[in-house]
Design an enzyme around this catalytic site. Structure first.
Site, PDB file in Angstrom:
ATOM      1  N   THR A   1      -3.710   4.943   6.828  1.00 14.63           N
ATOM      2  CA  THR A   1      -4.599   3.945   6.233  1.00 14.63           C
ATOM      3  C   THR A   1      -4.294   2.602   6.897  1.00 14.63           C
ATOM      4  O   THR A   1      -3.329   2.464   7.665  1.00 14.63           O
ATOM      5  CB  THR A   1      -4.390   3.827   4.713  1.00 14.63           C
ATOM      6  OG1 THR A   1      -3.103   3.242   4.470  1.00 14.63           O
ATOM      7  CG2 THR A   1      -4.480   5.184   4.028  1.00 14.63           C
ATOM      8  N   ASP A   2      -5.087   1.604   6.563  1.00 12.21           N
ATOM      9  CA  ASP A   2      -4.863   0.291   7.158  1.00 12.21           C
ATOM     10  C   ASP A   2      -3.496  -0.280   6.794  1.00 12.21           C
ATOM     11  O   ASP A   2      -2.858  -0.967   7.594  1.00 12.21           O
ATOM     12  CB  ASP A   2      -5.958  -0.681   6.719  1.00 12.21           C
ATOM     13  CG  ASP A   2      -7.301  -0.374   7.371  1.00 12.21           C
ATOM     14  OD1 ASP A   2      -7.295   0.311   8.422  1.00 12.21           O
ATOM     15  OD2 ASP A   2      -8.332  -0.803   6.837  1.00 12.21           O
ATOM     16  N   CYS A   3      -3.054  -0.022   5.565  1.00 12.92           N
ATOM     17  CA  CYS A   3      -1.752  -0.563   5.169  1.00 12.92           C
ATOM     18  C   CYS A   3      -0.596   0.402   5.438  1.00 12.92           C
ATOM     19  O   CYS A   3       0.573   0.011   5.373  1.00 12.92           O
ATOM     20  CB  CYS A   3      -1.766  -0.985   3.692  1.00 12.92           C
ATOM     21  SG  CYS A   3      -2.426   0.233   2.567  1.00 12.92           S
ATOM     22  N   TYR A   4      -0.914   1.646   5.739  1.00 12.22           N
ATOM     23  CA  TYR A   4       0.107   2.639   6.074  1.00 12.22           C
ATOM     24  C   TYR A   4      -0.306   3.342   7.358  1.00 12.22           C
ATOM     25  O   TYR A   4      -0.810   4.476   7.342  1.00 12.22           O
ATOM     26  CB  TYR A   4       0.285   3.650   4.933  1.00 12.22           C
ATOM     27  CG  TYR A   4       0.808   3.042   3.654  1.00 12.22           C
ATOM     28  CD1 TYR A   4       2.147   2.654   3.547  1.00 12.22           C
ATOM     29  CD2 TYR A   4      -0.023   2.838   2.564  1.00 12.22           C
ATOM     30  CE1 TYR A   4       2.643   2.086   2.378  1.00 12.22           C
ATOM     31  CE2 TYR A   4       0.458   2.271   1.390  1.00 12.22           C
ATOM     32  CZ  TYR A   4       1.791   1.900   1.305  1.00 12.22           C
ATOM     33  OH  TYR A   4       2.279   1.333   0.153  1.00 12.22           O
ATOM     34  N   PRO A   5      -0.111   2.720   8.518  1.00 11.27           N
ATOM     35  CA  PRO A   5      -0.645   3.254   9.773  1.00 11.27           C
ATOM     36  C   PRO A   5       0.156   4.397  10.384  1.00 11.27           C
ATOM     37  O   PRO A   5      -0.332   5.061  11.298  1.00 11.27           O
ATOM     38  CB  PRO A   5      -0.635   2.037  10.703  1.00 11.27           C
ATOM     39  CG  PRO A   5       0.463   1.166  10.163  1.00 11.27           C
ATOM     40  CD  PRO A   5       0.443   1.367   8.686  1.00 11.27           C
TER      41      PRO A   5
END
Length: 394
Positions: free
Chosen positions: A131-135
């Site tokens: 995800t954007d916060c967990y790349p």
């Protein structure tokens, strides 16, 4: 007669009188309940037995870049990752997915938990949801109890208040959560250590409740809630002890404080892995009724003999047998002598009670007032499987 606050004050002053359950029972037999109640402040109980409804909460700490873990394996054992990004739950009976030899196939969550408590290094492999916060998509590492944040046991069901005796009336060996049962009543296995077991000494849960401080795995833990399958409405003898599985407790405690002596992984042949766990409860002797309940002897406690050869939820029994008979090493079923052995270690159960006694006498363990009682009205609801669709009713 006394309060928990008064007992804790005596613990602080190192003037408290603490006996193990066996010492209390012997004293009552000698001088009676009334005199014994005047003499003792606390009684310690203990058990060391498999408790498969156990597991560990682990927080790994964030990687750089961060990862939102959706699949994870610790030493080849799957850990549940369906909540926070790096929060995991490792179940004691989860089976290793490794195929590198028979030893690894017999290794499960209980063994991994025990290794972490012992300070050993274990491997970890994780797959993330990008995800954007967990790349980050994946990572591999090794961990110890000192390289992770939170590491605590949260056990949904421990400390059964009594249990069953397993036998096999069929014609082939059975491999069960009690261990191997030989055909044609070739052996019998029981689980509870009997009269020294914690909840058999507090049958109506008068002094044990939510928030009670306990000995858990060699560290300090607490009663967190009622356990799953909590069944206080089980039929009882006149002495208030149940004739089969009854109350249970959900327990919690910091695994980083625990001692590997009291937390051990184990494996039941052709059944699966589990966790051997030492648990002790200190019972405040608040009045004569509490003392009288603690005075119960093995000959006054019974368990049902259950035939595992019948593959049903409710199995037939061969009646009830006392723990005194069980501990003799041989019982009689339908006129036939049957060898019997405990699944719990009676010796180590005594050692738990003794170690907890020493903690209290040295001032290292105080009692707590329960913040709420455990429920006394829970029933057991079966889960039946229905064929076809079910009608939804609003």
């Amino acid at each position: 007669m006394r309060t928990i606050a008064e007992i804790n004050d005596k613990i602080n002053r190192k003037s408290v009188v603490v006996w193990t359950a066996e010492e209390l029972k012997a004293r009552v037999a000698e001088v009676g309940v009334t005199q014994t109640a005047k003499e003792v402040d606390v009684v310690t109980t203990g058990t060391f037995e498999p408790m498969e409804s156990s597991g560990a909460i682990i927080n790994l700490g964030h990687t750089d870049p961060p990862i939102k873990i959706r699949q994870c394996w610790i030493d080849g054992v799957p850990a549940y990752s369906g909540f926070g990004a790096v929060d995991l739950y490792l179940g004691a009976t989860q089976v290793s997915e490794s195929v590198d030899g028979e030893e690894m196939r017999e290794r499960g969550g209980g063994s991994v938990i025990a290794d972490l408590i012992a300070g050993k290094r274990v491997s970890l492999r994780a797959i993330g949801q990008v995800t954007d916060c967990y790349p980050r998509a994946s990572f591999e590492t090794t961990i110890t109890r000192d390289t992770i944040n939170q590491f605590y046991l949260f056990n949904p069901r421990n400390l059964y208040q009594n249990f069953i005796v397993g036998v096999n009336g069929g014609d082939r060996p059975l491999f069960t959560y009690l261990g191997p049962l030989q055909p044609r009543l070739g052996n019998a296995v029981y689980s509870s250590p009997g009269a020294i077991s914690p909840l058999l000494n507090d049958p109506d849960l008068q002094v044990v409740g939510i928030g009670s401080r306990i000995f858990l795995g060699g560290g300090i833990g607490y009663v967190a809630w009622e356990g799953t399958q909590h069944f206080p409405l089980q039929k009882r003898l006149p002495n208030r002890t149940p004739i089969g599985p009854a109350a249970t407790l959900a327990l919690i405690g910091d695994a980083k404080q625990m001692n590997p002596r009291w937390v051990r992984g184990c494996y039941f042949k052709s059944y699966g892995p589990s966790l051997m766990l030492g648990v002790g409860i200190a019972l405040p002797m608040l009045n004569e009724t509490v003392v009288a309940h603690c005075a119960v002897q093995d000959r006054e406690l019974v368990a049902p003999i259950v035939d595992f050869s019948i593959p049903r939820r409710v199995r037939p029994t061969f009646g009830l047998v006392s723990y005194a008979q069980l501990k003799s090493g041989r019982i009689t079923i339908e006129g036939k002598p049957v060898r019997v052995a405990p699944l719990a270690s009676v010796y180590l159960s005594r050692q738990v009670a003794l170690e907890l006694k020493q903690w209290i006498e040295s001032g290292d363990f105080q009692l707590t007032e329960p913040v709420a009682p455990l429920p006394s009205d829970r029933t057991l609801l079966p889960q039946d499987v229905w064929g076809g669709s079910q009608l939804a009713i609003d």
